[in-house]
Design a protein around this motif. Sequence first.
Motif, short mmCIF file in Angstrom:
data_model
loop_
_atom_site.label_atom_id
_atom_site.label_comp_id
_atom_site.label_asym_id
_atom_site.label_seq_id
_atom_site.Cartn_x
_atom_site.Cartn_y
_atom_site.Cartn_z
N VAL A 90 33.80 41.66 43.27
CA VAL A 90 33.78 42.23 41.92
C VAL A 90 35.11 41.93 41.22
O VAL A 90 36.15 41.82 41.86
N ILE A 91 35.05 41.76 39.90
CA ILE A 91 36.28 41.76 39.09
C ILE A 91 36.47 43.17 38.57
O ILE A 91 35.55 43.77 38.00
N LEU A 92 37.65 43.71 38.77
CA LEU A 92 38.01 45.05 38.27
C LEU A 92 39.11 44.87 37.24
O LEU A 92 40.11 44.19 37.50
N GLY A 93 38.93 45.47 36.06
CA GLY A 93 39.94 45.36 35.01
C GLY A 93 41.29 45.91 35.45
O GLY A 93 41.45 46.43 36.55
N VAL A 94 42.28 45.80 34.58
CA VAL A 94 43.62 46.33 34.87
C VAL A 94 44.08 47.20 33.70
O VAL A 94 43.73 46.94 32.54
N VAL A 118 37.98 42.36 45.82
CA VAL A 118 38.30 42.75 44.43
C VAL A 118 39.23 41.71 43.80
O VAL A 118 40.28 41.40 44.33
N PHE A 119 38.80 41.18 42.68
CA PHE A 119 39.63 40.28 41.87
C PHE A 119 40.13 41.05 40.65
O PHE A 119 39.42 41.90 40.11
N ARG A 120 41.37 40.74 40.22
CA ARG A 120 41.91 41.40 39.02
C ARG A 120 42.34 40.33 38.02
O ARG A 120 42.81 39.26 38.40
N PRO A 121 42.20 40.62 36.73
CA PRO A 121 42.67 39.67 35.72
C PRO A 121 44.19 39.52 35.77
O PRO A 121 44.91 40.42 36.22
N THR A 122 44.68 38.39 35.28
CA THR A 122 46.11 38.22 35.06
C THR A 122 46.53 39.20 33.97
O THR A 122 45.85 39.35 32.96
N ILE A 123 47.66 39.87 34.18
CA ILE A 123 48.08 40.89 33.20
C ILE A 123 48.71 40.22 31.98
O ILE A 123 49.63 39.41 32.09
N PRO A 143 30.53 42.66 38.57
CA PRO A 143 30.10 42.18 39.89
C PRO A 143 29.89 40.66 39.91
O PRO A 143 29.32 40.09 38.97
N LEU A 144 30.33 40.04 40.99
CA LEU A 144 30.16 38.60 41.16
C LEU A 144 29.16 38.27 42.26
O LEU A 144 28.39 37.32 42.15
N ILE A 145 29.21 39.06 43.33
CA ILE A 145 28.34 38.77 44.48
C ILE A 145 27.75 40.09 45.01
O ILE A 145 28.50 41.03 45.29
N ARG A 146 26.44 40.12 45.12
CA ARG A 146 25.75 41.19 45.84
C ARG A 146 24.81 40.53 46.85
O ARG A 146 24.33 39.41 46.64
#
Length: 305
Positions: free
Chosen positions: A16-20, A71-76, A300-303
Amino acid sequence: MLKLQIKNETSRLRAVILGVAESNGPIPSVDEAYDPKSVEHILAGTYPTEAAMILEMEALAAVFKKYDVQVFRPTIIKDYNQIFARDIAFVIDDLLIKANILPDRERELEAIAPILSQIDPSKIIQLPDECHIEGGDVMPWNDYVFVGTYSGDDYSNYITARTNMDAVIALQELFPDKTVKSFELRKSNTEAKDNALHLDCCFQPIGKGKAILHRNGFLIEKEYQWLLDFFGQENVFEISKEEMYQMNSNIFSISEDVIISEKNFTRLNTWLREQGFTVEEVPYAEIAKQEGLLRCSTMPLIRDL
């Protein structure tokens, strides 16, 4: 390489990508706000602090860690709101579709470029410019894709209208084997309790064939009724206008039987447990002040299939 796979909202989550919330920037002015709920809190002096939002997002990240989710996070980006990762893109099957979002928010897409670089470029879709769409309006549900939209002639008057019929048609062309079903949402620039910003603000399917639903979020009674019939009234948790305002439908499924929910959603969380779900409660009431909650801040990217 990341091999994308999303068939629905509830299969076991793997990535999943989770915001920051770091470097979220100063409190916006009323003119800079994108929704009526944020405006309410700006005017009342109760807009959430960066520190409070960081704590809430880390509580969510801890639940993902507990369940071994990547968990992936965006570059700040300095002084920039990057909490709501769901708005900027979404995955259906093995395709990632970039959202055509409000122009002010395009840098949010740039911030996930390092993650997108791990995906086969042929699996990344950019819809035509006339297709307005955000991920909060899009719900893959096996053979269906549910889409929130607004098709009124006054569409351009609503900063809260985020997905148009051009986008609905484009999705149907992209996924000819699925039924793309659109729902007209109630919009208001000024009254948060009468505004369904996205489909996930008034509806969400959850595991065990159940769903959360709010009647007044839908402009057309028979479209609301269709969802009620589709899931079966006995499987639907109806939320009130106040509960919609507090974002009770914007929870997040890790699997068919594990749901992350806001700790103050007492009535909902009690019902979920009665239905046999494991409920992981997190504090998220500060982030909710921006008219977004758990589903909004995750992509979500992968389930599992």
